[in-house]
Structures are given as structure tokens and as C-alpha cells.
Design a protein around this motif. Sequence first.
Motif, mmCIF file in Angstrom:
data_model
loop_
_atom_site.group_PDB
_atom_site.id
_atom_site.type_symbol
_atom_site.label_atom_id
_atom_site.label_comp_id
_atom_site.label_asym_id
_atom_site.label_seq_id
_atom_site.Cartn_x
_atom_site.Cartn_y
_atom_site.Cartn_z
ATOM 1 N N ILE A 141 97.489 37.781 23.661
ATOM 2 C CA ILE A 141 96.808 38.401 24.799
ATOM 3 C C ILE A 141 97.850 38.651 25.888
ATOM 4 O O ILE A 141 98.834 37.900 26.001
ATOM 5 N N CYS A 142 97.633 39.645 26.697
ATOM 6 C CA CYS A 142 98.540 39.965 27.809
ATOM 7 C C CYS A 142 98.805 38.726 28.670
ATOM 8 O O CYS A 142 97.873 38.039 29.079
ATOM 9 N N CYS B 202 91.053 32.673 13.476
ATOM 10 C CA CYS B 202 89.694 32.926 12.995
ATOM 11 C C CYS B 202 89.080 34.180 13.595
ATOM 12 O O CYS B 202 88.242 34.821 12.986
ATOM 13 N N GLY B 203 89.513 34.522 14.819
ATOM 14 C CA GLY B 203 89.085 35.796 15.381
ATOM 15 C C GLY B 203 87.802 35.772 16.191
ATOM 16 O O GLY B 203 87.307 36.826 16.579
ATOM 17 N N TRP B 204 87.256 34.592 16.452
ATOM 18 C CA TRP B 204 86.026 34.549 17.253
ATOM 19 C C TRP B 204 86.274 35.067 18.669
ATOM 20 O O TRP B 204 85.427 35.700 19.269
ATOM 21 N N CYS B 205 87.433 34.807 19.185
ATOM 22 C CA CYS B 205 87.769 35.279 20.529
ATOM 23 C C CYS B 205 87.863 36.806 20.557
ATOM 24 O O CYS B 205 87.490 37.438 21.554
ATOM 25 N N ILE B 206 88.343 37.382 19.451
ATOM 26 C CA ILE B 206 88.468 38.840 19.369
ATOM 27 C C ILE B 206 87.085 39.458 19.471
ATOM 28 O O ILE B 206 86.855 40.423 20.199
ATOM 29 N N GLU B 207 86.144 38.836 18.735
ATOM 30 C CA GLU B 207 84.765 39.310 18.719
ATOM 31 C C GLU B 207 84.119 39.128 20.094
ATOM 32 O O GLU B 207 83.312 39.953 20.520
ATOM 33 N N ALA B 208 84.474 38.050 20.766
ATOM 34 C CA ALA B 208 83.820 37.723 22.036
ATOM 35 C C ALA B 208 84.267 38.620 23.185
ATOM 36 O O ALA B 208 83.519 38.848 24.131
ATOM 37 N N CYS B 209 85.484 39.134 23.101
ATOM 38 C CA CYS B 209 86.023 39.905 24.234
ATOM 39 C C CYS B 209 85.359 41.271 24.341
ATOM 40 O O CYS B 209 85.367 42.053 23.392
ATOM 41 N N ASP B 210 84.826 41.576 25.506
ATOM 42 C CA ASP B 210 84.146 42.852 25.741
ATOM 43 C C ASP B 210 85.123 44.027 25.849
ATOM 44 O O ASP B 210 84.708 45.170 25.860
ATOM 45 N N TYR B 211 86.380 43.748 25.990
ATOM 46 C CA TYR B 211 87.365 44.803 26.254
ATOM 47 C C TYR B 211 88.318 45.058 25.085
ATOM 48 O O TYR B 211 89.197 45.910 25.170
ATOM 49 N N GLY B 212 88.168 44.334 24.025
ATOM 50 C CA GLY B 212 89.077 44.492 22.892
ATOM 51 C C GLY B 212 90.495 44.122 23.274
ATOM 52 O O GLY B 212 91.463 44.704 22.784
ATOM 53 N N ALA B 213 90.633 43.163 24.175
ATOM 54 C CA ALA B 213 91.957 42.834 24.710
ATOM 55 C C ALA B 213 92.651 41.708 23.939
ATOM 56 O O ALA B 213 93.778 41.344 24.259
ATOM 57 N N VAL B 214 91.983 41.157 22.940
ATOM 58 C CA VAL B 214 92.596 40.107 22.121
ATOM 59 C C VAL B 214 92.917 40.705 20.755
ATOM 60 O O VAL B 214 92.112 41.447 20.193
ATOM 61 N N ALA B 215 94.074 40.402 20.222
ATOM 62 C CA ALA B 215 94.429 40.938 18.910
ATOM 63 C C ALA B 215 95.086 39.855 18.064
ATOM 64 O O ALA B 215 95.634 38.877 18.595
ATOM 65 N N LEU B 216 95.010 40.044 16.761
ATOM 66 C CA LEU B 216 95.581 39.084 15.825
ATOM 67 C C LEU B 216 96.962 39.562 15.397
ATOM 68 O O LEU B 216 97.135 40.722 15.004
#
Lengths: 173, 616
Positions: free
Chosen positions: A119-120, A96-110
Amino acid sequence: MSKKISPVKRKFVSADPDKCVGCGVCEYACSSDKEKVYNPIKSRIRVVRLNPLVNMSITCRLCEDPACVAACPRDALKQSEEDGTILIDEEKCNGCGWCIEACDYGAVALHPEKKVVFICDLCKGKEKQQCIAWCPEEALDLETSETLAQKARVAAVKKLFQEAMTPAKEEKK
Amino acid sequence: MLGYAGRILRVDLTSGKIETEPLNEELAKKYIGGIGLGMRLFLDNSKPGTDPFSPDNPLIVATGPLSGTMIPTGGNGHAFVSKSPASFGIGEAKSHGTFGTEMKRAGYDAIIITGKAEKPVYLWIDDDAVHIMDAQHLWGKSSAETEDTLQKELGDFYIRVASIGPAGENLVRVACILNEKTRAAGRCGLGAVMGSKKLKAIAIRGTKDVQVAKMDELKDFIKVIHERMKGPAARKYRTLGTPENVLVLNALGALPVNNFTYATFKNADKISGEYLNERFVAKIIGCNSCAMRCEHTVVVPEGQFKGTMTRMEYESLWALGPNCGVDRLDVISKAMDLCNQYGMDSISAGGIVGFAMDLYEHGILTSEDVGGLDLRFGNYEAELELLKKIAYREGIGDVLADGVRMAAEKIGKGAEKYANHIKGVEMTGYDIRGLKTAALGYAVSFRGADHNRHGAYAPDVKGSVDRFKAEKGRGKLVREIEDMYTVIDSLIVCKFSRGTYYDGFKDLAKYYVLATGVEMSPQELMLAGERINNLGRLINIREGLSRKDDSLPYKIMHVPIPDEGVSKGAHVTQEELDLLLDDYYEVRGWTSDGVPTLEKLKELGMEDLADIVEGK
């Protein structure tokens, strides 16, 4: 409990912006190791070049109370107590990508094919993180919030006393 | 066939037709990629004698089999190929950065662009979706502005853009095609070909995987090359960069000054690589996948041009500096920045300014002719003003915008004696009067005056031959480096990495095999290098070029170096040039007119192109 690391001691991959040249070798090292292909959009670390002087790679910072975990409506993410990495339950994640939106560092990707996030994970099980091992400029290293704060302090003081730090250069002018 | 994307994109701007076709694998193996594949596609998709600005002149952009991989410097290149509006022969220019990487991930080995749009357009390639988009709002913008605008409009920071500036729009014959603001496919005026098609930019996003045949083995080999790149083979590029050449060439009496009037520069110290790095270089950055980093980003620290930020290499520094009598690095940086803003090849642009200054000093161009500019050598304000006039074709700039050869024809009054060009392409920064191996390399280069087709200055500068002597054997030297260079430009890897291939073709063949999974011996790869050089020659022959075009500028042949010192008196006589050409043609297996023989074509598996040489 013995294995649990205090948040201030958690080690994450961090780029020294003075050394990073924006070459993207870290992205290739990551995607080729994790996915067996060369593709930056499948890398857990990403390069940003704002202009020739401003280059930096960014990946997961292993935040305390991570926003990505809080944002997940399906409880698919949780933080490892052992090393602070974000663990993803690929069965639960629906991309859904909510975590992508929430991350301040752009460190989550789909992931473009699997449609789940990635994620790393600090290359768990490997001797060394592949991005760090491959970085030709030695710009990447494992840092903690403590070591970074220390570096920042030294840099700030150096800057404040720039002239005193470089007497030789001043004389040349 | 991994490594390659396996697909070619065709776009016709007249009809708007867009189609893809599979890559011909036999052709790919024979011509590798980059300039090799690009030139072959050019040949197959063009008719002899086509005007470079005709809609029928195809503009081709090609990646190589290594593009998009982690191979250091190999991942990031792309090559433009078309008929050059400067030489009217084959035009090719490479650029590095990230554009080629993105193009490969979008799934194309080459893009063939034909036709001409009615109004300004740009090409938006989003993986498989290809659109011809309105670019009227971009017309007139610099490449940097175009890139920023398109990334914003299309909503993706990672979109890569190759575009032309005002010079390309105005059909300036030295216009280049820029990507990532400071990286140029510079030579041969291909930006003007793009402008003639009303094609402002190619914006590209690629999200596909790039797969190689033997990932683990390839990574092991890459690790070896990474280590070599930390060593002496890449030292120059990691430290002072190419501007190191300033003092080296000055000491040899081979630094062209004031449009090849002198070969030493009294103020060389003020524009040296040492001084540049000490005062101007803010950071050295790298292209995608590179493990060397070479791009010296300069920021002018003080004065009138304070804050100007640009990339600086020796050739541009030379052309815009000593070649125009200018000894200020802040001015040279500003001039470089202007060339990028206008979208002009800085080497040729500096060559043209130096030419105009020379004519002015000799009274061939008067103050009236040049709109009141004081074009004496060293007048930096006049230089900056003239660059603008050329880019916008204002006043004398309109004449000069066609390059020194055509400008000299138009100006007359003996102006051709000051026009330093070969095949219509302006000279680069080596005074080849005292570098005779290089002189041969320059004369036979299929894209006109250029050091990057042969690198034949190396034996001269290193002293492994007597550089003042023209003798048999130089043909072989030039041929060998040329065959390596065409492979480098076809794979595509960066020329700056050439020293890290300790085993030459063996190392490069290893890259090819591990990436593609296709067998390729070092000998086969060397043969491909030879094949591609013959291909360049064949295209030029088809376009009417011959031995007479393998010539050198008037000054190189008739005006001995006047400076006191080691090079004094050096020049290349017609007799010497003939000796060098005869020797070279012989080792190439060409006729005395410089035409490849049928036997040679058969040996190279190029019988299909025999009609070009028939009766020649």
C-alpha cells in the motif's frame, strides 16, 4: 503524542480528474522507485481510464478506521498514528487478500512474487512522493479531506453559476 | 540485452501451432525494433509475390526496445507489418496508446501470425499462455465493442485489445487495426490482412517486469526530456494540436480541397484548429508514459450529431472535411467516429469519398452508378452514407473498397486522372504541387503516399528552401529526415516528440544504450535508420516495384493549382520529378533505377540480402 496528526489533517495523494490525462507516469515512477522495475501491477498508485474524458489515478486515502486493517485476520496491518499510512507486517501477512476486498478504492494490491500486500506509504523518507514529483500534468498533490471538501465546494458553486462565471464565452455564441 | 523482451511469438492460425523462439540479438541491434525489426521478420518469413490475402502472408506486430519503459512516448508504441493489399509492397503502420506496453510486459518483442483460421478467432495472450479463441460472437462488432466485450469476458479491465472492425472483416483495402477505441494502425490496409486470416482481435495481458540497464541514469535523462516537453518543441501538440495545420496550409495554398481540385478552402475558418479547440475539444489526453499529451478528444456540442465523441487530428479532419468539400466540424467528427466504428483508415477513406465525388461531378460516375446518392462535393449526408457502403462493400462501395487505384482501373473512363494515390495508397493532406521537397518524399516513401515516412514538408512549410523549386540537394534533405523517421518508428517513439530530441541521434542513442545496455553510437543508430530505409526498398524491389512506382498522382503532375495566390500555377513536371529522383537515388547510393547497389548493401551490413538486387 505530539507527532500524532488528526484524521482530518492527514495528507494523502489525490488526483485532480480535470488535470489527469491517464498517462500512467505515476505508475512507472512508483514501481521504478519501489521495485526497480517498470510494472504497473507493482505500483502503489493505479490509473483508471473509463473513457477519454474520465481519467484518474487512485491510491490509499488513509481512511479513518480503515477497512483494510479491520479485515485482516492476522493483524498484519495497522495504521500509523503519526501520518495515517497503513503499516504492513510482511512476516504476518500471508496474502489472503481480505484487505484488498475490503478497500473501497482498490488501493491495496498483492505483490506477484512476494505474495504479501503493499500500500502507498507516501514515500516515507523521501523529500517528495515520487508520483507527485513525476506527474507531467501536475495533477497529483497531497490533499486532506478538508482541502478536498473546499475544492469540491468551489467547483460546485462554479458549476451552479456557470454562465455568470464565463460571460465572455457566452457573448461569443 | 535488457529493454527487449528477448522473445518472439509465432502463431499459425491454420494449424493452431503456437511456439516461441529467442530474439536474434544481432538482428535486434541492426534493425532496432518496431518497423525495422518487423520488416526484417516479414522479409525472412515470406515469399516474393505472395498475395496479401494469402494465408502465407505473415502479419507481424512488433514493439521496440523502449516499449514498456517510462520513456515518454517510447513506452507505448507498436507496429504492424505485412504485405499491403493496397500497394502490394511493404505495408507498415504504428499505433500508440497502451497495447505495445502490455505486449512487452507479456514478454514479446514481436508476434508473427501466419495461416488462416476456418472460423473467426481471436488471439488471447496472457503472459506465457497463448490461446486461439472462438470469435464468432465478435464478428461484425466494432473495435470498441470488441474491446469492451473481451475485457468483460476475460474479466480484466486492464487487458489491451487490438482489433478490426467490419471493414477489416470485409477485406476493405483501407481497413485499419484499432486499439483503445480511437488509436489506429491506420495506413496500408493491414486491417484487411487481419480480416483475411479471420483474426478479429489480439487481446493481451502482460504482468512481467520491464527492466532497463541503467535505471537511475535513464530516469535522469527522462527528467530532462520531460522538461523539454513542457517547452516550445511540444507546444503545438499541447495546445491546438495538429489541426493547427488547417490555417497554416491554407495560407500557403497547400491545403488540398475537393480531391486536390483547389489548394485553398474558403471556409477554412470554420474547420480550423482554433475553432475546433474553442467549441469541440473536451479534453486533451495522453498515451501511456507520455509527458506531452496530444490526443484532442472532441465532443460535438450541439445539433444532429450532438454527443459524438472521438479523437481528432489534422489528417483525418482534412480527408473527411475539405477534401470532400465539407466545412462542418460536427459532420467531420461524425465521419471520424464512423471510420473508427467500421475500422477504416480515415485518411484513405476520406480520399476515396473525395475521389468518388470528383468522378460524380465530372460525370464519370452517374447517379445510377452510386445508388442514387447525390455525390456532389460538400454533401455531408452522402459522405456518411458512402463511408458505410465502402465498409460493407455495398453497391458502388464494393468497387471503392479496393482503394482509388483499383477502383479507377475498374471504373475506367479516365477515372485514374482523379485517383490521388502513390503506389496504391491514398494521398494525405498536403498539396505537394507547391511543396517540392515533400513531393520527393512522397514519391519515394516505401509505404506509398505518406507524410510520415519523411516529414519533408517541414523545410517547404518553414521556408528554409524555395518550395516551388525542384533542385539538387533535396535528395539529401529527404534522406536525412527519412533516416531519422525510420529510427523513430523502430525504437518506437512518437513522431510528435521529434522536436524534443535537441541532439537528434545522440539523444535517441542515449535512450537505446541506457535501456538495453548495448553500445550504440549516434552514428551507428543513424546507419540503422539508413539500413531500415534500404530494407523497405529491398522488400518493394522483391515484390516488383521500381522507379516507375516512385511517381506522383496525375493531378499533382498535370493540373496546376488554379487558386489565386502564392501557389497559383504550381505543379510537378516529369522533368522535375526525374531530377529529384536522380538526386535522391544518388545520395542514397542506389542505381538510376532506384536499386541499392551491392557496395551500399555491404556498407550497411546487408550482404545477406544481395540476391534481391542481383541482375536488377
